[in-house]
Design an enzyme around this catalytic site. Structure first.
Site, short mmCIF file in Angstrom:
data_model
loop_
_atom_site.label_atom_id
_atom_site.label_comp_id
_atom_site.label_asym_id
_atom_site.label_seq_id
_atom_site.Cartn_x
_atom_site.Cartn_y
_atom_site.Cartn_z
N THR A 19 0.86 -1.19 0.00
CA THR A 19 0.00 0.00 0.00
C THR A 19 0.89 1.23 0.00
O THR A 19 2.05 1.15 0.41
CB THR A 19 -0.92 0.02 1.25
OG1 THR A 19 -1.72 1.21 1.22
CG2 THR A 19 -0.12 0.01 2.54
N ASN A 56 -0.42 3.88 1.45
CA ASN A 56 -1.05 4.59 2.56
C ASN A 56 -0.24 4.39 3.84
O ASN A 56 -0.24 3.32 4.44
CB ASN A 56 -2.48 4.06 2.71
CG ASN A 56 -3.25 4.80 3.78
OD1 ASN A 56 -2.70 5.24 4.78
ND2 ASN A 56 -4.54 4.91 3.55
N LYS A 76 -2.21 3.29 7.12
CA LYS A 76 -2.52 1.86 7.19
C LYS A 76 -1.27 1.11 7.67
O LYS A 76 -1.34 0.23 8.51
CB LYS A 76 -2.89 1.32 5.80
CG LYS A 76 -4.34 1.53 5.36
CD LYS A 76 -4.58 0.72 4.07
CE LYS A 76 -5.90 0.93 3.42
NZ LYS A 76 -6.06 0.15 2.19
N ASP A 95 -7.61 -5.78 -0.64
CA ASP A 95 -8.51 -5.16 -1.60
C ASP A 95 -9.91 -5.20 -0.99
O ASP A 95 -10.30 -6.22 -0.42
CB ASP A 95 -8.48 -5.90 -2.94
CG ASP A 95 -9.06 -5.03 -4.05
OD1 ASP A 95 -8.66 -3.86 -4.16
OD2 ASP A 95 -9.93 -5.51 -4.81
N GLY A 138 -14.98 7.23 1.50
CA GLY A 138 -15.75 6.38 0.58
C GLY A 138 -17.24 6.38 0.86
O GLY A 138 -17.87 7.44 0.99
N ARG A 162 -12.29 -4.38 7.11
CA ARG A 162 -10.82 -4.29 7.08
C ARG A 162 -10.24 -4.70 8.43
O ARG A 162 -9.27 -5.45 8.51
CB ARG A 162 -10.40 -2.87 6.71
CG ARG A 162 -8.92 -2.74 6.39
CD ARG A 162 -8.54 -1.36 5.87
NE ARG A 162 -9.24 -1.03 4.64
CZ ARG A 162 -10.34 -0.29 4.56
NH1 ARG A 162 -10.88 0.22 5.64
NH2 ARG A 162 -10.92 -0.05 3.41
P1 IMP Z 1 -9.44 -0.34 -1.00
O1 IMP Z 1 -9.26 -1.61 -1.75
O2 IMP Z 1 -9.33 -0.49 0.49
O3 IMP Z 1 -8.60 0.79 -1.54
O4 IMP Z 1 -10.98 0.09 -1.24
C1 IMP Z 1 -11.50 0.33 -2.54
C2 IMP Z 1 -12.71 1.25 -2.49
O5 IMP Z 1 -13.78 0.62 -1.76
C3 IMP Z 1 -12.48 2.57 -1.76
O6 IMP Z 1 -11.95 3.53 -2.63
C4 IMP Z 1 -13.89 2.92 -1.29
O7 IMP Z 1 -14.64 3.48 -2.34
C5 IMP Z 1 -14.48 1.56 -0.97
N1 IMP Z 1 -14.23 1.22 0.45
C6 IMP Z 1 -13.41 0.24 0.92
N2 IMP Z 1 -13.41 0.22 2.26
C7 IMP Z 1 -14.23 1.20 2.65
C8 IMP Z 1 -14.63 1.68 3.94
O8 IMP Z 1 -14.20 1.20 5.01
N3 IMP Z 1 -15.51 2.70 3.94
C9 IMP Z 1 -16.00 3.26 2.81
N4 IMP Z 1 -15.65 2.89 1.59
C10 IMP Z 1 -14.77 1.86 1.51
#
Ligand code: IMP
Length: 194
Positions: A9, A11, A14, A70, A150, A178
């Site tokens: 990542t 980030n 994280k 993911d 998000g 997560r």
């Molecule tokens: P990532 O794989 O963790 O980067 O998540 C991909 C996408 O899913 C993010 O850009 C958000 O649009 C959505 N998403 C994932 N986890 C969350 C969360 O905990 N809250 C809100 N949206 C989330």
């Protein structure tokens, strides 16, 4: 001496969170720490596939043990959308546009069940392990709350009367997709070194 483990990542928040928990046993590095600036393609058709692409990229190109996550939102009435397209559902308009598109598609829909899913792929000593976290809930008709990111303002987890965006980070982490997937990964990693 602690063992190097890459979290695929960019980030740093994280990374810091996981790093603090695994301190002593593992030295957790992120992509920038290892000089990986490539935008690793996420072209698979599942969360597990995309997590796997990221962890394999690091293992193959940097020769280090690695894990990648993911995540996304799955809405029952939308047949699992936005799913793996969660980050780019509205075509690159960002979080607000994505959330508005979901609300628009759900306008007048009474079955508002949804879930967040996270899959982690861990590649260690040439072997791959998967960890999955899920949280069920419903979609509000209007956004509420300002915390998180998000789709948080429209997601109300089952058993709660507030959205993720109305919870503290700590409260959300305790029950989130997560958080649950990370807990499993950490339990596995801690058991590996004993
Ligand atoms: P990532 O794989 O963790 O980067 O998540 C991909 C996408 O899913 C993010 O850009 C958000 O649009 C959505 N998403 C994932 N986890 C969350 C969360 O905990 N809250 C809100 N949206 C989330």
């Amino acid at each position: 001496m602690s063992r190097k483990l890459v979290f695929a990542t960019q980030n740093k928040y994280k990374t810091q969170e996981v790093s603090a928990i695994l301190k002593g046993a593992y030295e957790v590095l992120n992509l920038l720490d290892i000089g990986c600036t490539t935008d690793i393609p996420e072209t698979a058709s599942s969360f597990a596939g995309n997590a796997s692409l990221k962890s394999k990229y690091v293992a193959e190109n940097f020769g280090l043990d690695c894990f990648a996550d993911d995540s996304g939102l799955e809405v029952k009435a939308l047949k699992g959308e936005p799913g793996i397209y969660s980050a780019r559902y509205a075509g690159g308009g960002g979080d607000q546009a994505n959330l508005e598109l979901v609300l628009k598609k759900m306008n007048g829909v009474t079955d508002r069940r949804a879930r967040f899913v996270t899959v982690i792929s861990l590649l260690m000593n040439g072997q791959e392990y998967f960890f999955e976290g899920r949280v069920n809930g419903t979609l509000r008709e209007e956004p509420s709350g300002t915390a998180g990111f998000g789709y948080d303002p429209i997601f109300q987890p089952d058993g709660y009367s507030v959205t993720f965006a109305e919870m503290s980070g700590e409260e959300k982490n305790a029950i989130s997709h997560r958080g649950l997937a990370m807990k499993q990964l950490i339990a596995f990693l801690n058991s590996e070194i004993i």
